[in-house]
Design a protein around this motif. Sequence first.
Motif, short mmCIF file in Angstrom:
data_model
loop_
_atom_site.label_atom_id
_atom_site.label_comp_id
_atom_site.label_asym_id
_atom_site.label_seq_id
_atom_site.Cartn_x
_atom_site.Cartn_y
_atom_site.Cartn_z
N ALA A 212 0.78 -1.24 0.00
CA ALA A 212 0.00 0.00 0.00
C ALA A 212 0.81 1.29 0.00
O ALA A 212 0.25 2.35 -0.33
N ALA A 213 2.09 1.25 0.37
CA ALA A 213 2.78 2.53 0.58
C ALA A 213 4.17 2.62 -0.01
O ALA A 213 4.77 3.69 -0.03
N VAL A 214 4.73 1.51 -0.50
CA VAL A 214 6.10 1.52 -1.00
C VAL A 214 6.11 1.04 -2.45
O VAL A 214 5.52 0.01 -2.78
N LEU A 215 6.79 1.78 -3.31
CA LEU A 215 6.81 1.48 -4.75
C LEU A 215 8.26 1.32 -5.21
O LEU A 215 9.13 2.10 -4.83
N TRP A 216 8.51 0.31 -6.04
CA TRP A 216 9.84 0.06 -6.58
C TRP A 216 10.04 0.85 -7.87
O TRP A 216 9.18 0.87 -8.75
N LEU A 217 11.20 1.52 -7.96
CA LEU A 217 11.56 2.27 -9.16
C LEU A 217 12.69 1.52 -9.87
O LEU A 217 13.85 1.59 -9.44
N PRO A 218 12.39 0.79 -10.93
CA PRO A 218 13.42 -0.06 -11.55
C PRO A 218 14.57 0.72 -12.15
O PRO A 218 15.71 0.25 -12.13
N ASP A 219 14.32 1.90 -12.69
CA ASP A 219 15.39 2.66 -13.33
C ASP A 219 16.45 3.11 -12.33
O ASP A 219 17.65 3.15 -12.66
N SER A 220 16.03 3.43 -11.13
CA SER A 220 16.98 3.89 -10.11
C SER A 220 17.36 2.79 -9.12
O SER A 220 18.14 3.02 -8.21
N HIS A 221 16.79 1.61 -9.31
CA HIS A 221 17.06 0.49 -8.40
C HIS A 221 16.84 0.90 -6.94
O HIS A 221 17.68 0.66 -6.07
N ASP A 222 15.69 1.51 -6.70
CA ASP A 222 15.43 2.02 -5.36
C ASP A 222 13.93 2.04 -5.09
O ASP A 222 13.12 1.90 -6.00
N TRP A 223 13.61 2.26 -3.81
CA TRP A 223 12.22 2.34 -3.38
C TRP A 223 11.81 3.78 -3.15
O TRP A 223 12.64 4.61 -2.76
N VAL A 224 10.54 4.08 -3.36
CA VAL A 224 9.98 5.37 -3.00
C VAL A 224 8.77 5.10 -2.12
O VAL A 224 8.03 4.13 -2.32
N VAL A 225 8.59 5.96 -1.12
CA VAL A 225 7.55 5.75 -0.12
C VAL A 225 6.53 6.88 -0.20
O VAL A 225 6.89 8.05 -0.31
N ASP A 226 5.26 6.53 -0.14
CA ASP A 226 4.18 7.50 0.00
C ASP A 226 4.00 7.73 1.50
O ASP A 226 3.46 6.87 2.20
N PRO A 227 4.44 8.88 2.03
CA PRO A 227 4.41 9.08 3.48
C PRO A 227 3.00 9.11 4.06
O PRO A 227 2.79 8.69 5.21
N PHE A 228 2.03 9.59 3.29
CA PHE A 228 0.66 9.65 3.80
C PHE A 228 0.06 8.25 3.90
O PHE A 228 -0.61 7.91 4.88
#
Length: 240
Positions: A212-228
């Motif tokens: 529900a809150a964490v998304l994988w970014l394949p181009d940057s090989h990293d995670w992004v988080v929706d803080p809300f």
Amino acid sequence: MTPNAPTDRPRLVRAARTTPAPGTATTPHAPALPVPQRSGSAALLRTGEEHAEVTRVLQLVDVLRARWTRAGADIATRLLPGVDEAALDAVEHQLGLLVPRGARAWWRSVGGVDPVRTRYRASRPTVGPGGWVPLGLEEAVRRATGQGPGPGAPPGLLPLFARDEELLAVRLGSSSAVVEQLVLDEVGDAYQHSWRAPLEVLLSAWADALLAAVLWLPDSHDWVVDPFARQALPHAHLLD
């Protein structure tokens, strides 16, 4: 991207001395009975409670694997095989304390992670929520015994995950696996305790966040988080 109380040490409790009733025969210098030791998977299933904790941890590992794979995250293909019971028993013998059963279940399934090498860097993939790196058993023991890498874990604690100079560790000698977050103090030579939670609660919180809150970014090989979205989840404090 948002980067993702201490307890008393275990004490040896000795059995109280008893005085035989008058007329009762005694055997002088009778040898003491050996203290039962936990060893192997059969011992992990001694009670329904123990079985439930181990089963829950193993189920959550499967859920996490599925969500990492569905996201296409690096960690899905970089997990190392778990260790066997003999390796865990050897660690208990080396450290002189039992490894909590939930932690044993984790390491039987996950033996750490291999680094990912991209065009710009080499780094070990993280679980996603919080940016924690799963440690292999050998590295965990090195940290627990002050042999690095990084600052050693406080006495009586065995780390499962690391993030920069922070650790998530379980207390040796405990039966159930309760994770403690350890944050290096400002001086840089000791850890402060932040929060404590059962390992299965932590893994469940990670699984919910991956959904529900964490998304994988394949181009940057990293995670992004929706803080809300993260703050709306149960146990949100375990996800920072």
